[in-house]
Design a protein around this motif. Structure first.
Motif, mmCIF file in Angstrom:
data_model
loop_
_atom_site.group_PDB
_atom_site.id
_atom_site.type_symbol
_atom_site.label_atom_id
_atom_site.label_comp_id
_atom_site.label_asym_id
_atom_site.label_seq_id
_atom_site.Cartn_x
_atom_site.Cartn_y
_atom_site.Cartn_z
ATOM 1 N N GLY A 195 0.353 6.956 2.715
ATOM 2 C CA GLY A 195 -0.169 8.275 2.380
ATOM 3 C C GLY A 195 -0.039 9.325 3.458
ATOM 4 N N THR A 196 0.265 8.937 4.695
ATOM 5 C CA THR A 196 0.311 9.931 5.770
ATOM 6 C C THR A 196 1.474 10.896 5.613
ATOM 7 O OG1 THR A 196 1.511 8.354 7.174
ATOM 8 C CG2 THR A 196 -0.888 8.461 7.421
ATOM 9 N N ASP A 197 2.602 10.423 5.014
ATOM 10 C CA ASP A 197 3.731 11.320 4.799
ATOM 11 C C ASP A 197 3.397 12.381 3.758
ATOM 12 O OD1 ASP A 197 3.561 9.352 2.855
ATOM 13 O OD2 ASP A 197 5.724 9.294 2.484
ATOM 14 N N VAL A 198 2.651 11.987 2.734
ATOM 15 C CA VAL A 198 2.228 12.952 1.706
ATOM 16 C C VAL A 198 1.284 13.980 2.318
ATOM 17 C CG1 VAL A 198 1.040 13.240 -0.503
ATOM 18 C CG2 VAL A 198 2.487 11.233 -0.113
ATOM 19 N N LEU A 199 0.336 13.501 3.117
ATOM 20 C CA LEU A 199 -0.611 14.409 3.766
ATOM 21 C C LEU A 199 0.106 15.363 4.717
ATOM 22 C CD1 LEU A 199 -3.490 15.305 4.285
ATOM 23 C CD2 LEU A 199 -3.692 13.477 6.000
ATOM 24 N N ALA A 200 1.082 14.846 5.471
ATOM 25 C CA ALA A 200 1.832 15.687 6.407
ATOM 26 C C ALA A 200 2.568 16.797 5.668
ATOM 27 C CB ALA A 200 2.811 14.839 7.210
ATOM 28 N N ALA A 201 3.089 16.487 4.483
ATOM 29 C CA ALA A 201 3.797 17.498 3.694
ATOM 30 C C ALA A 201 2.840 18.581 3.201
ATOM 31 C CB ALA A 201 4.500 16.833 2.510
ATOM 32 N N ILE A 202 1.620 18.175 2.859
ATOM 33 C CA ILE A 202 0.632 19.133 2.368
ATOM 34 C C ILE A 202 0.211 20.094 3.475
ATOM 35 C CG2 ILE A 202 -1.732 19.387 1.490
ATOM 36 C CD1 ILE A 202 -1.337 16.707 0.038
ATOM 37 N N VAL A 203 -0.084 19.559 4.663
ATOM 38 C CA VAL A 203 -0.611 20.397 5.743
ATOM 39 C C VAL A 203 0.485 21.167 6.476
ATOM 40 C CG1 VAL A 203 -2.560 18.843 6.052
ATOM 41 C CG2 VAL A 203 -0.526 18.544 7.465
ATOM 42 N N ALA A 204 1.743 20.891 6.163
ATOM 43 C CA ALA A 204 2.834 21.593 6.852
ATOM 44 C C ALA A 204 2.825 23.082 6.546
ATOM 45 C CB ALA A 204 4.183 20.985 6.463
ATOM 46 N N GLY A 205 2.212 23.460 5.442
ATOM 47 C CA GLY A 205 2.229 24.869 5.061
ATOM 48 C C GLY A 205 0.955 25.595 5.392
ATOM 49 N N GLY A 206 0.609 25.744 6.642
ATOM 50 C CA GLY A 206 -0.557 26.539 7.008
ATOM 51 C C GLY A 206 -1.454 25.871 8.019
ATOM 52 N N THR A 207 -2.728 26.286 8.018
ATOM 53 C CA THR A 207 -3.730 25.765 8.943
ATOM 54 C C THR A 207 -4.688 24.866 8.188
ATOM 55 O OG1 THR A 207 -3.624 27.733 10.356
ATOM 56 C CG2 THR A 207 -5.597 26.371 10.526
ATOM 57 N N SER A 208 -4.948 23.688 8.737
ATOM 58 C CA SER A 208 -5.865 22.735 8.124
ATOM 59 C C SER A 208 -6.984 22.406 9.093
ATOM 60 C CB SER A 208 -5.133 21.441 7.739
ATOM 61 O OG SER A 208 -4.052 21.708 6.870
ATOM 62 N N VAL A 209 -8.187 22.198 8.555
ATOM 63 C CA VAL A 209 -9.304 21.733 9.365
ATOM 64 C C VAL A 209 -9.687 20.352 8.877
ATOM 65 C CG1 VAL A 209 -11.070 22.815 7.888
ATOM 66 C CG2 VAL A 209 -11.608 22.259 10.271
ATOM 67 N N LEU A 210 -9.938 19.455 9.816
ATOM 68 C CA LEU A 210 -10.253 18.065 9.518
ATOM 69 C C LEU A 210 -11.755 17.874 9.679
ATOM 70 C CD1 LEU A 210 -9.005 15.356 8.757
ATOM 71 C CD2 LEU A 210 -8.515 14.961 11.174
ATOM 72 N N LEU A 211 -12.432 17.498 8.585
ATOM 73 C CA LEU A 211 -13.884 17.417 8.547
ATOM 74 C C LEU A 211 -14.337 16.022 8.154
ATOM 75 C CD1 LEU A 211 -14.250 20.655 6.453
ATOM 76 C CD2 LEU A 211 -14.809 20.511 8.875
ATOM 77 N N GLY A 212 -15.551 15.670 8.545
ATOM 78 C CA GLY A 212 -16.105 14.384 8.173
ATOM 79 C C GLY A 212 -17.133 13.936 9.185
ATOM 80 N N ILE A 213 -17.845 12.857 8.846
ATOM 81 C CA ILE A 213 -18.851 12.333 9.766
ATOM 82 C C ILE A 213 -18.166 11.457 10.810
ATOM 83 C CG2 ILE A 213 -20.611 12.385 7.964
ATOM 84 C CD1 ILE A 213 -20.337 9.319 7.809
ATOM 85 N N SER A 214 -18.901 11.103 11.849
ATOM 86 C CA SER A 214 -18.364 10.190 12.855
ATOM 87 C C SER A 214 -18.045 8.849 12.199
ATOM 88 C CB SER A 214 -19.384 9.977 13.969
ATOM 89 O OG SER A 214 -19.614 11.175 14.663
ATOM 90 N N GLY A 215 -16.902 8.290 12.545
ATOM 91 C CA GLY A 215 -16.498 7.022 11.977
ATOM 92 C C GLY A 215 -15.647 7.142 10.736
ATOM 93 N N ALA A 216 -15.370 8.373 10.311
ATOM 94 C CA ALA A 216 -14.562 8.567 9.102
ATOM 95 C C ALA A 216 -13.071 8.375 9.363
ATOM 96 C CB ALA A 216 -14.802 9.959 8.525
ATOM 97 N N GLY A 217 -12.686 8.245 10.630
ATOM 98 C CA GLY A 217 -11.278 8.042 10.960
ATOM 99 C C GLY A 217 -10.512 9.327 11.183
ATOM 100 N N LYS A 218 -11.215 10.404 11.531
ATOM 101 C CA LYS A 218 -10.555 11.691 11.701
ATOM 102 C C LYS A 218 -9.579 11.694 12.874
ATOM 103 C CE LYS A 218 -14.086 14.329 12.225
ATOM 104 N NZ LYS A 218 -14.985 13.161 12.473
ATOM 105 N N SER A 219 -10.022 11.156 14.020
ATOM 106 C CA SER A 219 -9.150 11.174 15.193
ATOM 107 C C SER A 219 -7.912 10.306 14.986
ATOM 108 C CB SER A 219 -9.924 10.705 16.431
ATOM 109 O OG SER A 219 -10.956 11.621 16.749
ATOM 110 N N THR A 220 -8.094 9.154 14.339
ATOM 111 C CA THR A 220 -6.949 8.303 14.032
ATOM 112 C C THR A 220 -5.994 9.005 13.084
ATOM 113 O OG1 THR A 220 -8.327 6.337 14.297
ATOM 114 C CG2 THR A 220 -6.251 6.044 13.141
ATOM 115 N N LEU A 221 -6.557 9.698 12.098
ATOM 116 C CA LEU A 221 -5.736 10.443 11.146
ATOM 117 C C LEU A 221 -5.001 11.585 11.837
ATOM 118 C CD1 LEU A 221 -4.993 10.633 8.147
ATOM 119 C CD2 LEU A 221 -6.964 12.141 7.831
ATOM 120 N N ALA A 222 -5.693 12.260 12.755
ATOM 121 C CA ALA A 222 -5.055 13.346 13.502
ATOM 122 C C ALA A 222 -3.883 12.814 14.321
ATOM 123 C CB ALA A 222 -6.074 14.028 14.415
#
Length: 370
Positions: A195-222
C-alpha cells in the motif's frame, strides 16, 4: 545565481520552492512583499519563537517576534508561506500569507482556545494502527477536524501485516469505511511495503499532514514515504499499542516522489474547535436522514416522525453512529459557547478599560481647569 524576489514564480524555481508547493497563485499573493525586498519561504519547523523556512537561499533560520499575536490561531505554524528578510542576523519573519486551509484543534477541555497544527494542507492522513482494537469514535473525531480544516481526509490503516486473515482485514476495512463516508480507506504495511506505493502516489500532488495517536506508526510510515530513516521510530507496547512520542515537533519534509509531508507528534487529545460543518460531513448519512424528519428542529430523541430514529430501528443506521454524532455535536456546542463567552468577556474588559481611561482623562481635564 540568486533570482530577484520579484521574479519568483512556480516556473522560475523548479528545484527550490516549487517542490514545496510554491505556485503562481502564491507568487501573486506575495507580490507586495517582494516589492519590499522580502523573500518567500515555507515554514518547515517552528520552535521557541523561531522557525526554519525553505527559501530560494536554502533553509533559513528566522525570528518570529513580528508575527506572534495573542491569538493562538494566528501564530505562525508549519506549512505557512511567509515573508522573511533577505539579510540580517537574525533574520525576521515579517508576515505570512493568508492560509488556504488550517488544521485546528481545541487546546484542552478546560479552555476556549484553538491550537493550529498545520497550514495549507491538501491531504489529512489519519493513521490508525491495526495492532490494537479499532476506536471508531476517535477516527470520527479526527475526520471531523480534517473536514473542517478544508483538507481531503484519508484514513490509512497501518501495520496491516499483523492481520494475516484477509476476511478479518476486510471486515475491519468495512467498519472504517462505514465510519468514514466519502473518505478513501487504505491498508498499508511499512514492514512489507503493501500500500505504500498507492499512498505515495496520492500524496505526490500537494501537501499532506500525518495525524494519529502515539503508536499509530506515523514515523514508520513517514520513513517509508521518504525512502530513508529520517524519523525516529520506537517500539510500541503490546498491551495497548501506545508508544512514546517519537516526533516532538511538526516537521515539513519534501517527498522524493513529489509533494511534501508534515509529520506531527502523537496527539493524546483531539478536541473539536468550532467544527460543526466537519461533524456534519463525517455523519452525512444522518443529516440526509434528518432531512426527512417531520420537524426541522428534530433532536432525534423521541419526536414523532423522526427519520433518523426510524433508520436506527430498521438497522439501516447503527445506534453507535447516532450516539457518536450526538456526542461530538454536544462537545462542539460547548466549545463554541465557551469561545463566545470568552469573546464577550474580552469585549467587556476592553469597554471597561476604555471607560476607565475616559473617566481618568475627564478628571484630569477638570483638575487642569481648577
Amino acid at each position: 545565481m540568486t533570482l530577484p524576489s520579484s521574479s519568483l514564480s512556480s516556473s522560475s524555481l523548479p528545484h527550490a520552492l516549487a517542490a514545496y508547493g510554491w505556485d503562481d497563485a502564491w507568487a501573486a499573493e506575495f507580490a507586495p512583499y517582494a516589492a519590499e525586498g522580502l523573500l518567500p519561504g515555507r515554514v518547515v519547523r517552528v520552535d521557541r519563537g523561531q522557525c526554519d523556512l525553505m527559501t530560494e537561499d536554502g533553509v533559513v533560520r528566522a525570528d518570529t517576534a513580528f508575527v506572534t499575536p495573542h491569538d493562538p490561531l494566528r501564530v505562525i505554524c508549519t506549512g505557512d508561506w511567509a515573508a522573511v528578510e533577505a539579510t540580517g542576523s537574525p533574520r525576521y519573519v515579517k508576515a505570512y500569507l493568508p492560509r488556504r486551509t488550517a488544521f485546528v484543534r481545541s487546546t484542552s477541555s478546560q479552555r476556549s482556545e484553538g491550537q493550529i497544527l498545520a497550514a495549507n494542507v491538501d491531504h489529512a492522513i489519519i493513521a490508525v494502527s491495526l495492532a490494537v482494537e479499532l476506536d471508531l469514535g476517535r477516527i470520527e473525531r479526527f475526520l471531523a477536524l480534517a473536514w473542517e480544516s478544508g483538507a481531503q481526509p484519508l484514513v490509512v490503516l497501518t501495520k496491516a501485516d499483523l492481520v494475516p486473515d484477509p476476511d478479518v482485514l476486510g471486515h475491519l476495512v468495512q467498519d472504517v469505511e462505514t465510519t468514514a463516508p466519502g473518505v478513501q480507506v487504505l491498508t498499508v504495511s511499512s514492514h512489507t511495503g503493501e500500500g505504500t506505493d498507492v499512498l505515495a502516489a496520492i500524496v505526490a500532488g500537494g501537501t499532506s499532514v500525518l495525524l494519529g495517536i502515539s503508536g499509530a506508526g506515523k514515523s514508520t510510515l513517514a520513513n517509508a514515504l521518504l525512502g530513508e530513516d529520517v524519523m525516529d521510530v520506537r517500539a510500541t507496547r503490546d498491551v495497548d499499542g501506545k508508544g512514546r512520542h517519537t516526533t516532538t515537533t511538526r516537521n515539513l519534509l519534501a517527498l522524493p516522489g513529489g509533494g511534501v509531508l508534515i509529520d506531527t507528534p502523537g496527539l493524546r487529545g483531539v478536541g473539536l474547535f468550532d467544527a460543526e460543518a466537519g461533524v456534519g460531513q463525517v455523519f452525512s448519512e444522518i443529516e440526509d436522514y434528518a432531512a426527512d424528519c417531520r420537524f426541522h428542529d428534530c433532536a432525534h430523541e423521541a419526536e414523532p416522525g423522526c427519520a433518523v430514529r426510524a433508520a436506527v430501528a430498521d438497522g439501516t443506521l447503527p445506534e453507535r453512529r447516532l450516539e457518536s454524532y450526538r456526542k461530538l455535536l454536544r462537545e462542539n456546542q460547548r466549545i463554541v459557547a465557551k469561545t463566545d463567552a470568552r469573546l464577550r468577556a474580552e469585549i467587556r474588559r476592553d469597554w471597561r478599560a476604555k471607560s476607565a481611561e475616559g473617566r481618568a482623562n475627564h478628571a484630569a481635564k477638570r483638575g487642569g481647569r481648577a
